[in-house]
Enzyme design. Sequence first.
Site, PDB file in Angstrom:
ATOM      1  N   GLN A  74      38.068  35.557  47.474  1.00 32.36           N
ATOM      2  CA  GLN A  74      38.959  34.774  46.588  1.00 32.36           C
ATOM      3  C   GLN A  74      40.369  34.745  47.183  1.00 32.36           C
ATOM      4  O   GLN A  74      40.698  35.520  48.072  1.00 32.36           O
ATOM      5  CB  GLN A  74      38.959  35.386  45.185  1.00 32.36           C
ATOM      6  CG  GLN A  74      39.084  36.899  45.182  1.00 32.36           C
ATOM      7  CD  GLN A  74      38.364  37.596  44.024  1.00 32.36           C
ATOM      8  OE1 GLN A  74      37.978  37.004  42.992  1.00 32.36           O
ATOM      9  NE2 GLN A  74      38.184  38.897  44.156  1.00 32.36           N
TER      10      GLN A  74
ATOM     11  N   HIS B  11      44.343  46.569  28.868  1.00 39.35           N
ATOM     12  CA  HIS B  11      43.707  47.791  29.361  1.00 39.35           C
ATOM     13  C   HIS B  11      43.552  48.848  28.270  1.00 39.35           C
ATOM     14  O   HIS B  11      42.527  49.543  28.219  1.00 39.35           O
ATOM     15  CB  HIS B  11      44.497  48.352  30.547  1.00 39.35           C
ATOM     16  CG  HIS B  11      44.416  47.507  31.774  1.00 39.35           C
ATOM     17  ND1 HIS B  11      45.528  46.962  32.398  1.00 39.35           N
ATOM     18  CD2 HIS B  11      43.352  47.060  32.480  1.00 39.35           C
ATOM     19  CE1 HIS B  11      45.136  46.247  33.434  1.00 39.35           C
ATOM     20  NE2 HIS B  11      43.831  46.272  33.502  1.00 39.35           N
TER      21      HIS B  11
ATOM     22  N   ASP C 167      42.460  46.089  40.135  1.00 38.53           N
ATOM     23  CA  ASP C 167      43.892  46.417  40.108  1.00 38.53           C
ATOM     24  C   ASP C 167      44.131  47.873  39.688  1.00 38.53           C
ATOM     25  O   ASP C 167      45.233  48.386  39.826  1.00 38.53           O
ATOM     26  CB  ASP C 167      44.616  45.466  39.135  1.00 38.53           C
ATOM     27  CG  ASP C 167      43.925  45.425  37.779  1.00 38.53           C
ATOM     28  OD1 ASP C 167      43.337  44.381  37.438  1.00 38.53           O
ATOM     29  OD2 ASP C 167      43.946  46.453  37.062  1.00 38.53           O
TER      30      ASP C 167
ATOM     31  N   GLU D 289      33.782  47.478  42.469  1.00 35.59           N
ATOM     32  CA  GLU D 289      34.685  46.337  42.680  1.00 35.59           C
ATOM     33  C   GLU D 289      34.222  45.586  43.923  1.00 35.59           C
ATOM     34  O   GLU D 289      33.975  46.206  44.960  1.00 35.59           O
ATOM     35  CB  GLU D 289      36.117  46.847  42.848  1.00 35.59           C
ATOM     36  CG  GLU D 289      37.103  45.849  43.471  1.00 35.59           C
ATOM     37  CD  GLU D 289      37.225  44.538  42.705  1.00 35.59           C
ATOM     38  OE1 GLU D 289      37.490  44.598  41.482  1.00 35.59           O
ATOM     39  OE2 GLU D 289      37.050  43.486  43.339  1.00 35.59           O
TER      40      GLU D 289
ATOM     41  N   ASP E  47      28.937  44.373  44.838  1.00 37.58           N
ATOM     42  CA  ASP E  47      28.756  43.403  43.756  1.00 37.58           C
ATOM     43  C   ASP E  47      28.277  44.143  42.506  1.00 37.58           C
ATOM     44  O   ASP E  47      27.252  44.840  42.539  1.00 37.58           O
ATOM     45  CB  ASP E  47      27.719  42.365  44.201  1.00 37.58           C
ATOM     46  CG  ASP E  47      27.361  41.405  43.072  1.00 37.58           C
ATOM     47  OD1 ASP E  47      26.337  40.719  43.204  1.00 37.58           O
ATOM     48  OD2 ASP E  47      28.083  41.374  42.058  1.00 37.58           O
TER      49      ASP E  47
ATOM     50  N   ASP F  26      35.314  44.635  33.490  1.00 39.99           N
ATOM     51  CA  ASP F  26      36.702  44.169  33.643  1.00 39.99           C
ATOM     52  C   ASP F  26      36.717  43.139  34.767  1.00 39.99           C
ATOM     53  O   ASP F  26      37.246  43.367  35.857  1.00 39.99           O
ATOM     54  CB  ASP F  26      37.606  45.362  33.982  1.00 39.99           C
ATOM     55  CG  ASP F  26      39.049  44.945  34.217  1.00 39.99           C
ATOM     56  OD1 ASP F  26      39.802  45.747  34.816  1.00 39.99           O
ATOM     57  OD2 ASP F  26      39.421  43.822  33.815  1.00 39.99           O
ATOM     58  N   SER F  27      36.083  42.001  34.494  1.00 42.97           N
ATOM     59  CA  SER F  27      35.833  41.029  35.567  1.00 42.97           C
ATOM     60  C   SER F  27      36.790  39.842  35.477  1.00 42.97           C
ATOM     61  O   SER F  27      37.499  39.678  34.490  1.00 42.97           O
ATOM     62  CB  SER F  27      34.394  40.498  35.441  1.00 42.97           C
ATOM     63  OG  SER F  27      34.317  39.683  34.269  1.00 42.97           O
TER      64      SER F  27
ATOM     65  N   ASP G 248      36.977  35.644  35.334  1.00 37.43           N
ATOM     66  CA  ASP G 248      36.239  34.730  34.465  1.00 37.43           C
ATOM     67  C   ASP G 248      34.946  34.281  35.147  1.00 37.43           C
ATOM     68  O   ASP G 248      34.760  34.541  36.339  1.00 37.43           O
ATOM     69  CB  ASP G 248      37.151  33.536  34.117  1.00 37.43           C
ATOM     70  CG  ASP G 248      38.321  33.990  33.230  1.00 37.43           C
ATOM     71  OD1 ASP G 248      39.458  34.070  33.753  1.00 37.43           O
ATOM     72  OD2 ASP G 248      38.078  34.336  32.070  1.00 37.43           O
TER      73      ASP G 248
ATOM     74  N   PRO H   3      32.982  34.852  42.239  1.00 39.77           N
ATOM     75  CA  PRO H   3      32.196  36.095  42.274  1.00 39.77           C
ATOM     76  C   PRO H   3      31.922  36.662  40.881  1.00 39.77           C
ATOM     77  O   PRO H   3      30.982  37.432  40.690  1.00 39.77           O
ATOM     78  CB  PRO H   3      33.058  37.027  43.122  1.00 39.77           C
ATOM     79  CG  PRO H   3      34.418  36.461  43.119  1.00 39.77           C
ATOM     80  CD  PRO H   3      34.267  34.980  42.954  1.00 39.77           C
TER      81      PRO H   3
END
Length: 281
Positions: free
Chosen positions: A31, A62, A86, A106, A138, A156-157, A159, A163
Amino acid sequence: MEGWTVEKLHDDHAQALREDRVLYDSQTDHQRLRVFENPTFGRVLTLDDVVQVTEGDNFIYHEMLSHVPILAHGAVRRVLIIGGGDGGMAREVLRHASIDHVTMIEIDAGVVNFSKQYLPTISAGAFDDPRLHLTIADGARYMRDTANRFDVIIVDSTDPVGPGEVLFTDSFYAHAKRALAPGGILVTQNGVPFLQGNELTHTMRAFKALFTDATCYLATVPSYAGGPMAFGWGTDGAARQTMLAEVQKRFAASGIVTKYYTPEVHQAAFALPGYVARLLP
Ligand code: SAM
């Protein structure tokens, strides 16, 4: 608009943030990754030009996606985070001294490495916590293959584009259910219902088929434009029925100081306005 990031997550609705200083702009294997500074939100991370996290308001997202399931459950030891590059989700989860193991899957090492350097206040040292076990992979494939079991799974992806798309499929949710320990809870980043209602309906349809307790809860995150954001909630346990007094006791015992989460907000977050409730099958 020169000097502005225009987020076009929707066909007819966009939000723009002024870029006072662009700190990073690069394409990873997965990305486009950018960070810029904005007077209101501080440093802002975008992936494929969609706001992911800001220094200014990440505490809302969070805190609500971590403390609600953890304090409702009451005996969490092992947590799985899918995404979360992050480090903000890991930061909040690891504030619970009772948690002794956090697995984080991640897909993009670039987000992690980059966030450590340009967004250190988001992870706030979480990546150095010995309880955190980070794997670059993945999340859908991990969930399919893992034999591990977790008390809370947090998706916590991004949209459901690029991916992140595989993290919104029925098969992913079914694999996640299998990876839950008895009484475990699955929670998901599920977009802004006013603009992404179909995504919430899709997730809730899958959750309803998988869990005895399938619903969502809400919090308004200013940088996720369009009104309250939904967090999917799925469990076969009775965690959502935990009495307010018990959640208050657990929160006080945790010693965690928050800026958004309170036990009362936790309880109220499950009260859905009509337009959201009507999105649930
Ligand atoms: N708070 C943000 C939101 O609500 O949109 C999410 C922030 S976090 C940066 C999203 C993370 O999900 C990114 O680091 C991205 O690389 C990761 N991600 C996307 N698809 C993934 C996948 N299939 N497996 C694992 N991580 C994934």
